[in-house]
Design a protein around this motif. Sequence first.
Motif, PDB file in Angstrom:
ATOM      1  N   GLY A 120       1.015  -1.512  -0.065  1.00 22.51           N
ATOM      2  CA  GLY A 120      -0.045  -0.008  -0.040  1.00 22.51           C
ATOM      3  C   GLY A 120       0.229   1.391   0.296  1.00 22.51           C
ATOM      4  O   GLY A 120       0.963   2.233  -0.605  1.00 22.51           O
ATOM      5  N   LEU A 121       1.818   1.413   0.873  1.00 24.34           N
ATOM      6  CA  LEU A 121       2.770   3.098   0.665  1.00 24.34           C
ATOM      7  C   LEU A 121       3.488   2.412  -0.578  1.00 24.34           C
ATOM      8  O   LEU A 121       3.731   3.831  -0.220  1.00 24.34           O
ATOM      9  CB  LEU A 121       3.566   2.281   2.167  1.00 24.34           C
ATOM     10  N   PHE A 122       3.924   1.613  -1.051  1.00 27.73           N
ATOM     11  CA  PHE A 122       4.917   1.911  -2.531  1.00 27.73           C
ATOM     12  C   PHE A 122       4.131   2.418  -3.660  1.00 27.73           C
ATOM     13  O   PHE A 122       4.405   3.573  -4.033  1.00 27.73           O
ATOM     14  CB  PHE A 122       5.455   0.270  -2.182  1.00 27.73           C
ATOM     15  N   VAL A 123       2.688   1.388  -3.599  1.00 25.00           N
ATOM     16  CA  VAL A 123       2.095   2.012  -4.242  1.00 25.00           C
ATOM     17  C   VAL A 123       1.200   3.690  -4.257  1.00 25.00           C
ATOM     18  O   VAL A 123       1.332   4.451  -5.626  1.00 25.00           O
ATOM     19  CB  VAL A 123       0.976   0.392  -4.506  1.00 25.00           C
ATOM     20  N   LEU A 124       1.556   3.765  -3.356  1.00 24.53           N
ATOM     21  CA  LEU A 124       0.921   5.676  -2.600  1.00 24.53           C
ATOM     22  C   LEU A 124       1.768   6.344  -2.605  1.00 24.53           C
ATOM     23  O   LEU A 124       1.576   7.157  -3.690  1.00 24.53           O
ATOM     24  CB  LEU A 124       0.121   5.361  -1.643  1.00 24.53           C
ATOM     25  N   LEU A 125       3.330   5.836  -2.565  1.00 24.45           N
ATOM     26  CA  LEU A 125       4.221   6.640  -2.830  1.00 24.45           C
ATOM     27  C   LEU A 125       4.609   6.957  -4.245  1.00 24.45           C
ATOM     28  O   LEU A 125       4.668   7.921  -4.944  1.00 24.45           O
ATOM     29  CB  LEU A 125       5.213   7.060  -2.008  1.00 24.45           C
ATOM     30  N   GLY A 126       4.539   5.322  -5.160  1.00 23.36           N
ATOM     31  CA  GLY A 126       5.063   5.467  -6.396  1.00 23.36           C
ATOM     32  C   GLY A 126       5.839   5.195  -6.099  1.00 23.36           C
ATOM     33  O   GLY A 126       7.456   4.956  -7.867  1.00 23.36           O
ATOM     34  N   LEU A 183       7.938   2.059  -7.011  1.00 20.08           N
ATOM     35  CA  LEU A 183       7.424  -0.260  -7.615  1.00 20.08           C
ATOM     36  C   LEU A 183       6.660   0.019  -7.820  1.00 20.08           C
ATOM     37  O   LEU A 183       6.603  -1.038  -7.204  1.00 20.08           O
ATOM     38  CB  LEU A 183       8.864  -0.489  -6.168  1.00 20.08           C
ATOM     39  N   TYR A 184       5.737   1.076  -8.182  1.00 15.82           N
ATOM     40  CA  TYR A 184       4.161   1.319  -8.155  1.00 15.82           C
ATOM     41  C   TYR A 184       3.549  -0.184  -8.997  1.00 15.82           C
ATOM     42  O   TYR A 184       2.581  -0.257  -8.988  1.00 15.82           O
ATOM     43  CB  TYR A 184       3.585   2.353  -8.321  1.00 15.82           C
ATOM     44  N   ARG A 185       4.306  -0.023  -9.911  1.00 10.07           N
ATOM     45  CA  ARG A 185       3.713  -1.271 -11.142  1.00 10.07           C
ATOM     46  C   ARG A 185       3.790  -2.328 -10.818  1.00 10.07           C
ATOM     47  O   ARG A 185       2.678  -3.588 -10.704  1.00 10.07           O
ATOM     48  CB  ARG A 185       4.801  -0.794 -12.254  1.00 10.07           C
ATOM     49  N   THR A 186       4.630  -2.962 -10.062  1.00 11.84           N
ATOM     50  CA  THR A 186       5.065  -4.348  -9.462  1.00 11.84           C
ATOM     51  C   THR A 186       3.592  -4.053  -8.194  1.00 11.84           C
ATOM     52  O   THR A 186       3.763  -5.773  -7.969  1.00 11.84           O
ATOM     53  CB  THR A 186       6.481  -4.478  -9.060  1.00 11.84           C
ATOM     54  N   GLY A 187       4.520  -3.294  -7.749  1.00 10.93           N
ATOM     55  CA  GLY A 187       3.406  -3.386  -6.111  1.00 10.93           C
ATOM     56  C   GLY A 187       1.730  -3.682  -6.390  1.00 10.93           C
ATOM     57  O   GLY A 187       0.890  -4.592  -5.970  1.00 10.93           O
ATOM     58  N   SER A 188       1.240  -2.921  -7.359  1.00 10.29           N
ATOM     59  CA  SER A 188      -0.017  -2.908  -7.940  1.00 10.29           C
ATOM     60  C   SER A 188      -0.467  -4.554  -8.495  1.00 10.29           C
ATOM     61  O   SER A 188      -1.147  -5.551  -8.838  1.00 10.29           O
ATOM     62  CB  SER A 188      -0.198  -1.851  -9.144  1.00 10.29           C
ATOM     63  N   LEU A 189       1.013  -5.241  -9.356  1.00 10.40           N
ATOM     64  CA  LEU A 189       1.383  -6.365  -9.571  1.00 10.40           C
ATOM     65  C   LEU A 189       0.847  -7.198  -8.456  1.00 10.40           C
ATOM     66  O   LEU A 189      -0.495  -8.337  -9.073  1.00 10.40           O
ATOM     67  CB  LEU A 189       1.850  -7.043 -10.838  1.00 10.40           C
ATOM     68  N   LEU A 190       1.196  -7.403  -7.637  1.00  8.87           N
ATOM     69  CA  LEU A 190       1.135  -8.109  -6.628  1.00  8.87           C
ATOM     70  C   LEU A 190       0.074  -7.787  -5.724  1.00  8.87           C
ATOM     71  O   LEU A 190      -0.659  -9.234  -4.999  1.00  8.87           O
ATOM     72  CB  LEU A 190       2.685  -7.467  -5.759  1.00  8.87           C
ATOM     73  N   ILE A 191      -0.782  -6.720  -5.404  1.00  7.20           N
ATOM     74  CA  ILE A 191      -1.856  -6.363  -5.013  1.00  7.20           C
ATOM     75  C   ILE A 191      -2.815  -7.629  -5.595  1.00  7.20           C
ATOM     76  O   ILE A 191      -3.835  -7.507  -5.211  1.00  7.20           O
ATOM     77  CB  ILE A 191      -2.079  -4.793  -5.032  1.00  7.20           C
ATOM     78  N   ALA A 192      -2.791  -8.104  -6.957  1.00  7.28           N
ATOM     79  CA  ALA A 192      -3.840  -8.204  -8.197  1.00  7.28           C
ATOM     80  C   ALA A 192      -3.709  -9.163  -7.544  1.00  7.28           C
ATOM     81  O   ALA A 192      -4.416 -10.632  -7.459  1.00  7.28           O
ATOM     82  CB  ALA A 192      -3.623  -6.936  -9.517  1.00  7.28           C
ATOM     83  N   LEU A 193      -2.439  -9.837  -7.428  1.00  8.94           N
ATOM     84  CA  LEU A 193      -2.162 -11.728  -7.214  1.00  8.94           C
ATOM     85  C   LEU A 193      -2.558 -12.061  -5.864  1.00  8.94           C
ATOM     86  O   LEU A 193      -3.699 -12.935  -5.449  1.00  8.94           O
ATOM     87  CB  LEU A 193      -0.585 -11.730  -7.303  1.00  8.94           C
ATOM     88  N   LEU A 194      -2.412 -10.682  -5.011  1.00 11.55           N
ATOM     89  CA  LEU A 194      -3.330 -11.463  -3.486  1.00 11.55           C
ATOM     90  C   LEU A 194      -5.161 -11.222  -3.733  1.00 11.55           C
ATOM     91  O   LEU A 194      -5.510 -11.744  -2.667  1.00 11.55           O
ATOM     92  CB  LEU A 194      -2.836  -9.805  -2.223  1.00 11.55           C
ATOM     93  N   ASN A 195      -5.299 -10.190  -4.395  1.00 12.04           N
ATOM     94  CA  ASN A 195      -6.569  -9.684  -4.308  1.00 12.04           C
ATOM     95  C   ASN A 195      -7.426 -11.154  -4.847  1.00 12.04           C
ATOM     96  O   ASN A 195      -8.236 -11.154  -4.619  1.00 12.04           O
ATOM     97  CB  ASN A 195      -6.950  -8.987  -5.476  1.00 12.04           C
ATOM     98  N   VAL A 196      -6.780 -11.990  -5.901  1.00 14.12           N
ATOM     99  CA  VAL A 196      -7.537 -13.008  -6.480  1.00 14.12           C
ATOM    100  C   VAL A 196      -6.925 -14.213  -5.499  1.00 14.12           C
ATOM    101  O   VAL A 196      -8.529 -15.084  -5.545  1.00 14.12           O
ATOM    102  CB  VAL A 196      -6.051 -13.315  -7.915  1.00 14.12           C
ATOM    103  N   ILE A 197      -6.150 -14.070  -4.601  1.00 14.17           N
ATOM    104  CA  ILE A 197      -5.922 -15.274  -3.769  1.00 14.17           C
ATOM    105  C   ILE A 197      -7.159 -15.160  -2.693  1.00 14.17           C
ATOM    106  O   ILE A 197      -8.368 -16.109  -2.372  1.00 14.17           O
ATOM    107  CB  ILE A 197      -4.709 -15.358  -2.557  1.00 14.17           C
ATOM    108  N   PHE A 198      -7.651 -13.672  -2.585  1.00 12.13           N
ATOM    109  CA  PHE A 198      -7.947 -13.397  -0.986  1.00 12.13           C
ATOM    110  C   PHE A 198      -9.313 -14.210  -1.846  1.00 12.13           C
ATOM    111  O   PHE A 198     -10.882 -14.516  -1.210  1.00 12.13           O
ATOM    112  CB  PHE A 198      -8.286 -11.576  -1.602  1.00 12.13           C
ATOM    113  N   THR A 199     -10.101 -13.405  -3.091  1.00 12.14           N
ATOM    114  CA  THR A 199     -11.675 -13.486  -3.183  1.00 12.14           C
ATOM    115  C   THR A 199     -11.693 -15.017  -3.832  1.00 12.14           C
ATOM    116  O   THR A 199     -12.502 -15.833  -3.591  1.00 12.14           O
ATOM    117  CB  THR A 199     -11.089 -13.244  -4.881  1.00 12.14           C
ATOM    118  N   GLY A 200     -10.314 -16.295  -4.401  1.00  9.31           N
ATOM    119  CA  GLY A 200     -10.367 -17.415  -4.160  1.00  9.31           C
ATOM    120  C   GLY A 200     -11.204 -17.884  -2.427  1.00  9.31           C
ATOM    121  O   GLY A 200     -11.693 -18.450  -2.795  1.00  9.31           O
ATOM    122  N   ALA A 201     -10.084 -17.447  -1.820  1.00  7.12           N
ATOM    123  CA  ALA A 201     -11.032 -18.422  -0.043  1.00  7.12           C
ATOM    124  C   ALA A 201     -11.945 -17.718  -0.480  1.00  7.12           C
ATOM    125  O   ALA A 201     -12.420 -17.844   0.493  1.00  7.12           O
ATOM    126  CB  ALA A 201      -9.741 -17.547   0.617  1.00  7.12           C
TER     127      ALA A 201
END
Lengths: 157, 49
Positions: free
Chosen positions: A61-67, A69-87
Amino acid sequence: MIPALSFIFRIIIGGIFLFAGLAKISDPVRFLFTLREFRLFPETILPFLVLYLPWLEFVLGLFVLLGLLYRTGSLLIALLNVIFTGAILSVILRGIEVDCGCFGMLADILNIPDLADMKSVLRNTIFIGMCLYIFFVKKTVISLEGYLNKKNKVIRT
Amino acid sequence: MKRTVIEVLLILMVSLFLSGVYTVVSPEGTKIFKKAINSFQKQNKDILK
């Protein structure tokens, strides 16, 4: 328009993940009980997840907010959200009614509904869309990464 | 691609470091970590002996 939208999405996603992480960090015991109710992970792994996952959310969250490594950060957040949605989907399919634990104590303070239901699945899907937008649209405005790149260019010339 | 992998590893390591510091510093974190180690040792008694 496109970089500005990417910036708005960064603020939304970064802010949400930063505060969701902080809320879980401040009450790890509650997060432990919530994860246990999902009945997805073995008891030995759960405490390690409880200690690590909120910090990962906070840093992303901090990295994406500050900008930074925001592209990699947003990709990881998307991946986390996929896992959360699956759960969450697995809990819905098994007919277990639990809190999704997405916002921890923040849900109580702000009076946000925090149940693991189709609404949270829809919310996570929107988050995934925003994250993928940030990742694929490479341009953004007001970012620490952009500032550092500019500074480096000035130093080189 | 290579840059993305390095950045992913960097983010994961930073969060691992912070969670480690939190585990050592905060009493709640230490308690959860000790419980985790205890339950891990109980479940793997045969392997650890």
